[in-house]
Design an enzyme around this catalytic site. Sequence first.
Site, PDB file in Angstrom:
ATOM      1  N   LYS A 126      10.682  -2.552  -0.700  1.00  0.00           N
ATOM      2  CA  LYS A 126       9.305  -3.013  -0.935  1.00  0.00           C
ATOM      3  C   LYS A 126       8.408  -1.847  -1.335  1.00  0.00           C
ATOM      4  O   LYS A 126       7.516  -1.984  -2.183  1.00  0.00           O
ATOM      5  CB  LYS A 126       8.758  -3.693   0.322  1.00  0.00           C
ATOM      6  CG  LYS A 126       7.317  -4.202   0.188  1.00  0.00           C
ATOM      7  CD  LYS A 126       7.152  -5.218  -0.939  1.00  0.00           C
ATOM      8  CE  LYS A 126       5.692  -5.642  -1.136  1.00  0.00           C
ATOM      9  NZ  LYS A 126       5.202  -6.512  -0.040  1.00  0.00           N
TER      10      LYS A 126
ATOM     11  N   LYS B  75      -2.967   0.117   2.208  1.00  0.00           N
ATOM     12  CA  LYS B  75      -2.098   0.199   3.384  1.00  0.00           C
ATOM     13  C   LYS B  75      -0.649   0.431   2.957  1.00  0.00           C
ATOM     14  O   LYS B  75       0.047   1.296   3.487  1.00  0.00           O
ATOM     15  CB  LYS B  75      -2.225  -1.088   4.199  1.00  0.00           C
ATOM     16  CG  LYS B  75      -1.400  -1.127   5.479  1.00  0.00           C
ATOM     17  CD  LYS B  75      -0.065  -1.820   5.306  1.00  0.00           C
ATOM     18  CE  LYS B  75      -0.226  -3.309   5.093  1.00  0.00           C
ATOM     19  NZ  LYS B  75       1.086  -4.017   5.027  1.00  0.00           N
TER      20      LYS B  75
ATOM     21  N   THR C 108       5.007  -6.273   5.366  1.00  0.00           N
ATOM     22  CA  THR C 108       5.234  -4.949   4.784  1.00  0.00           C
ATOM     23  C   THR C 108       4.724  -3.914   5.784  1.00  0.00           C
ATOM     24  O   THR C 108       3.525  -3.792   6.019  1.00  0.00           O
ATOM     25  CB  THR C 108       4.501  -4.790   3.442  1.00  0.00           C
ATOM     26  OG1 THR C 108       5.003  -5.761   2.522  1.00  0.00           O
ATOM     27  CG2 THR C 108       4.732  -3.392   2.860  1.00  0.00           C
TER      28      THR C 108
END
Length: 333
Positions: free
Chosen positions: A218, A286, A143
């Site tokens: 995502k 993150k 990701t």
Amino acid sequence: MIHGPVRCLSFGVPARLTKAHGNVGVLHSSGAALIQRTRASVVEGHMAKLAFLGLGVMGAPMAGHLKAAGHDVTVFNRTAAKAEAWVARHGGTWASTPREAAEGADFVMACVGNDDDLRQVCLGPDGAFAGMRPGAIFVDHTTVSAAVTRELAGAAQGMDLGYVDAPVSGGQAGAENGQLSVMCGGSEQHFDAAEPVIAAYARICRRMGDVGAGQIAKMCNQIAIAGLVQALSESLSFAKKSGLQVDKLVEVISQGAAGSWQMANRHKTMDQGHFDHGFAVDWMRKDLGICLAAADEVGASLPVTALVDQFYKDVQRMGGGRWDTSSLIARLG
């Protein structure tokens, strides 16, 4: 062991999310021929030559499923001891650099930590791109930001390599059980070639659009989870302080509109204050940072996501950076 029920469809993505990709994914005739041969071979059950970069809690079991499916797998990990241990358990071989792992591979899969980690395994004289042959396809399960995806896909194109961004959802359990949801971005040609390989650890796999679309999907996933976990935390905290038994409450409300995967799988550990499992808060922050930056680019408003990101910051200050994301309930007292 290619899972037959996994079918992959294509969905459009707004032009503003893909316009920077240009002609990324267009291969010369030699590369296209390699893709066709490789896909036909995998679909027919024959072995492909693969490299897998990154053997963390997600990457190690994913690579294991590829080896169990009969593929010829070479692994790389920055900590060589992890690569050696993986080979001792699963077979295959390990390499000392990404370039060495990628040499001769039909597909190179990566599942590392962040943008910088991905650049390091892809670029430079010891990077995977330097070892890949024309027509081979790089599949990124990390990701990362859409910006680094565009950057690396452009570099791959210049070397006649394919590129598919394919972040996953389902956590460590999904990786171990081969039941991940995989969101892909890339050309139809590259996706169609990679899908039979990805199927080794996918419950569902979809092409969402051109390069970068998988990362956008995502981000949508993480946005939805963040708000849901905060709402679930507030619900369970309120129930406990009001004298209700959490198990009984969840038994009732999970059968109605409030039900969710998070409720079904996390309510007991949230009630017990156990968070030493699952997806870490540090990684979630993150990911949410990537979401917020991308929202600014396209003019989207994410007020709840921004708020929950700050709540996760509170959890980090409590020493919970490695706790599961369900630890949001801990800050409610």
